[in-house]
Design a protein around this motif. Structure first.
Motif, PDB file in Angstrom:
ATOM      1  N   TYR A  73       6.994 -12.148 -21.872  1.00 38.51           N
ATOM      2  CA  TYR A  73       6.590 -13.173 -22.835  1.00 38.51           C
ATOM      3  C   TYR A  73       7.771 -14.052 -23.262  1.00 38.51           C
ATOM      4  O   TYR A  73       7.592 -15.252 -23.532  1.00 38.51           O
ATOM      5  CB  TYR A  73       5.888 -12.533 -24.033  1.00 38.51           C
ATOM      6  N   ASP A  74       8.967 -13.480 -23.295  1.00 36.77           N
ATOM      7  CA  ASP A  74      10.154 -14.304 -23.558  1.00 36.77           C
ATOM      8  C   ASP A  74      10.336 -15.340 -22.441  1.00 36.77           C
ATOM      9  O   ASP A  74      10.628 -16.520 -22.703  1.00 36.77           O
ATOM     10  CB  ASP A  74      11.407 -13.431 -23.654  1.00 36.77           C
ATOM     11  N   HIS A  77       7.658 -18.078 -22.635  1.00 40.43           N
ATOM     12  CA  HIS A  77       7.987 -19.039 -23.687  1.00 40.43           C
ATOM     13  C   HIS A  77       9.096 -19.976 -23.228  1.00 40.43           C
ATOM     14  O   HIS A  77       9.036 -21.203 -23.441  1.00 40.43           O
ATOM     15  CB  HIS A  77       8.415 -18.290 -24.951  1.00 40.43           C
ATOM     16  N   LYS A  78      10.102 -19.421 -22.608  1.00 39.59           N
ATOM     17  CA  LYS A  78      11.236 -20.215 -22.135  1.00 39.59           C
ATOM     18  C   LYS A  78      10.787 -21.242 -21.093  1.00 39.59           C
ATOM     19  O   LYS A  78      11.160 -22.430 -21.153  1.00 39.59           O
ATOM     20  CB  LYS A  78      12.292 -19.278 -21.536  1.00 39.59           C
ATOM     21  N   GLU A  80       7.737 -22.378 -20.623  1.00 41.98           N
ATOM     22  CA  GLU A  80       6.827 -23.344 -21.238  1.00 41.98           C
ATOM     23  C   GLU A  80       7.611 -24.396 -22.017  1.00 41.98           C
ATOM     24  O   GLU A  80       7.300 -25.594 -21.943  1.00 41.98           O
ATOM     25  CB  GLU A  80       5.847 -22.622 -22.154  1.00 41.98           C
ATOM     26  N   GLN A  81       8.614 -23.970 -22.762  1.00 45.92           N
ATOM     27  CA  GLN A  81       9.440 -24.903 -23.519  1.00 45.92           C
ATOM     28  C   GLN A  81      10.145 -25.897 -22.604  1.00 45.92           C
ATOM     29  O   GLN A  81      10.365 -27.048 -22.971  1.00 45.92           O
ATOM     30  CB  GLN A  81      10.478 -24.149 -24.358  1.00 45.92           C
ATOM     31  N   TYR A  97      -1.819 -19.326 -17.663  1.00 42.39           N
ATOM     32  CA  TYR A  97      -0.700 -20.209 -17.354  1.00 42.39           C
ATOM     33  C   TYR A  97      -0.766 -20.706 -15.918  1.00 42.39           C
ATOM     34  O   TYR A  97      -1.235 -20.000 -15.018  1.00 42.39           O
ATOM     35  CB  TYR A  97       0.634 -19.473 -17.548  1.00 42.39           C
TER      36      TYR A  97
END
Length: 217
Positions: A73-74, A77-78, A80-81, A97
């Motif tokens: 999940y980290d 998130h990375k 996606e950002q 995703y």
């Protein structure tokens, strides 16, 4: 190693991922997540897994990846950002995703290097193939990208392994190991093909023609 390799680029090579860029830049500014994709095979593998599956969820990635749930999940998130993955739907409250296509062009000394999902897919396997890690660590991304393109030309019968070694400043042994690795990862050639070796005459007779093909006139 770097100085001798830069000399090659002054001959204006133009392959799929490496081109001569003309002027030397004053500074290279990168995006941290793209940089990490080149250095972290687990992050590269997660991006590649999403891209290959077209769409996937966090729980599916946890099952597929050899990292912890928190790390998955980290990484999501990375990515996606950074705009490398996007949420496209929800299934029973779980985000779905998909991976975005990209091409990032870096200017390194006098060469432009295109970072693409295909290169990231190969880098995702660097822990499995010591030759990949060695080329990246000892020679850098420019050499690696050029070697990648030459290996694809080798699979089409256009260059020999000895020519790959000479053009990239790799040892013949490392060049052979890299060819073997990329044949396996990218499924190059037919099911019965394997990297062909070379004889001393291969390079002596063909080197001039190859340099002419790769050099801008």
């Amino acid at each position: 190693m770097v100085s001798s390799f830069v000399t090659l680029y002054k001959m204006s090579y133009d392959t799929e991922h490496v081109r001569n860029s003309g002027d030397t830049p004053g500074m290279i500014t990168g995006i941290p997540t793209f940089t990490e994709l080149l250095e972290n095979p687990s992050l590269a593998a997660l991006y590649t897994s999403i891209k290959r599956s077209e769409s996937t969820t966090g729980p599916e990635l946890i099952e597929a990846m050899n990292v912890s749930k928190k790390t998955v999940y980290d990484y999501l998130h990375k990515l996606e950002q950074a705009g490398l993955v996007s949420k496209v739907a929800e299934e029973a409250g779980t985000a779905v995703y998909t991976a975005e296509e990209f091409e990032l062009t870096l200017t390194v000394r006098e060469a432009e290097v295109s970072i693409t999902p295909e290169l990231i897919e190969v880098i995702a396997h660097k822990d499995e193939y010591p030759a990949i890690e060695r080329v990246l660590e000892d020679h850098g991304i420019v050499t690696f990208a050029l070697a990648h393109d030459l290996v694809k030309e080798h699979s089409e019968g256009d260059v020999t392994i000895r020519q790959i070694a000479s053009l990239t400043d790799l040892s013949p042994g490392i060049a052979y190991d890299l060819v073997e690795a990329l044949y396996s990862i990218l499924d190059l050639g037919d099911s019965e093909s394997a990297p062909t070796t070379y004889t001393p005459g291969d390079f002596d007779e063909d080197d001039g023609d190859l340099l002419e093909e790769l050099t801008d006139k």
